[in-house]
Design an enzyme around this catalytic site. Structure first.
Site, PDB file in Angstrom:
ATOM      1  CG  ASP A  26      -1.934   1.066   1.268  1.00  0.00           C
ATOM      2  OD1 ASP A  26      -2.372   1.491   0.182  1.00  0.00           O
ATOM      3  OD2 ASP A  26      -2.324   1.495   2.376  1.00  0.00           O
ATOM      4  CG  HIS A  27      -0.352   4.915   0.266  1.00  0.00           C
ATOM      5  ND1 HIS A  27      -0.681   6.033  -0.471  1.00  0.00           N
ATOM      6  CD2 HIS A  27      -1.502   4.501   0.847  1.00  0.00           C
ATOM      7  CE1 HIS A  27      -1.972   6.286  -0.331  1.00  0.00           C
ATOM      8  NE2 HIS A  27      -2.495   5.375   0.455  1.00  0.00           N
TER       9      HIS A  27
ATOM     10  N   GLY B 293      -6.708   8.515   7.800  1.00  0.00           N
ATOM     11  CA  GLY B 293      -6.686   8.838   9.224  1.00  0.00           C
ATOM     12  C   GLY B 293      -8.074   8.983   9.818  1.00  0.00           C
TER      13      GLY B 293
ATOM     14  CB  ALA C 193      -5.389   1.663   7.421  1.00  0.00           C
ATOM     15  CB  THR C 194      -7.795   4.764  10.700  1.00  0.00           C
ATOM     16  OG1 THR C 194      -6.801   5.473   9.956  1.00  0.00           O
ATOM     17  CG2 THR C 194      -7.997   5.456  12.040  1.00  0.00           C
TER      18      THR C 194
END
Length: 283
Positions: free
Chosen positions: A81-82, A180, A231-232
């Site tokens: 990812d990223h 986030g 994710a967060t």
């Protein structure tokens, strides 16, 4: 079984559902995510950010996911990812990742295309899918800089040119989400998403989805999203369970004990998302 994301996402596009991509931080995250996938009979993508890679190492993460995937009853993909540069993507490929993302969204359009094309040129030779990003997904991803004060949306005309010239396999688009924790209620610009979908013919990816209302995600899937990142929310779930146990048992010294409720909370979150994404029963 460990597979690439190519067939996963093409099937999702044809079936009008999406595959969940869940960021994993440790063995506990990996086990919780695969348990959810097996419980829901859903394909699943496990992914790691450069920050997690720096913490645990590409080889360790790949070996861990590969071992779990080989014993799983559902298809599992391991995705970078990223990816923060050509070298990182090549390292992930050599380590056994079955899909990579090259993130050139923080550089000018032409530079992003050149960087993305440099990765896809190598990946195509071994039939490995490459995700790219165009536009500025807001917030803060991993330990990178937050993006503020720029056009927040992917331009549909640029998207068409970008895909044609880079030959990327999937495209992460900026349509109002942010990485986030959200300070307010997020809003996906479905009109922008529809316009992008009308110009490109590859699977589209939604980043920054933790906290986005389920109904907005479901509508985005109808409008072309095939992969949805979380994710967060998983971090919050794990730490919530872990800390609740430690609060009730402050003298506990066995890390497996507080980790267990954290894993249970991750599994519940992942199962709920799989239902909403429409991937339940699609393994």
């Amino acid at each position: 079984m460990l597979v690439t994301t190519r067939e996963m996402l093409e099937r999702a596009r044809e079936g009008r559902y999406a595959v969940g991509a869940f960021n994993v931080e440790s063995l506990e995250f990996v086990m919780a995510v695969v348990r959810a996938a097996e419980a829901k009979s859903s394909p699943v993508i496990m992914q790691t950010t450069p920050g997690t890679v720096r913490y645990a190492g590409l080889a360790n993460l790949a070996a861990m996911v590969r071992t779990v995937a080989e014993n799983a009853s559902v298809p599992v993909a391991l995705h970078l990812d990223h990816g923060d540069g050509f070298d990182r993507c090549m390292q992930a490929i050599r380590a056994g990742y079955t899909s990579v993302m090259i993130d050139g969204s923080h550089v000018p359009f032409e530079d992003n295309m050149a960087l993305t094309a440099s990765v896809t040129k190598v990946a195509r030779a071994i039939d490995l899918p490459v995700e790219a990003e165009l536009g500025k997904v807001g917030g803060k991803e991993d330990d990178g800089p937050a993006v503020e004060g720029e056009n927040p949306y992917t331009d549909p005309d640029q998207a068409e040119e970008f895909v044609r010239r880079t030959q990327c396999s999937s495209l992460a688009v900026a349509v109002g989400t942010a990485h986030g924790v959200y300070s307010g209620t997020p809003h996906v610009e479905q009109g922008v998403l529809k316009a992008i979908r009308s110009r490109v013919d590859i699977p589209l990816v939604l980043h920054g989805t933790s906290g986005v209302p389920d109904e907005q995600v479901a509508e985005a899937i109808k409008n072309g999203i095939c992969k949805v990142n979380y994710a967060t929310e998983l971090r919050q779930a794990f730490m919530g369970g872990f800390m609740a146990y430690m609060t009730a048992n402050p003298n506990a010294i066995d890390p497996k004990k507080p980790a267990a409720p954290g894993m249970e909370r991750i599994q519940a979150v992942v199962e709920s998302h799989m239902d909403n994404l429409g991937s339940t029963g699609k393994a």
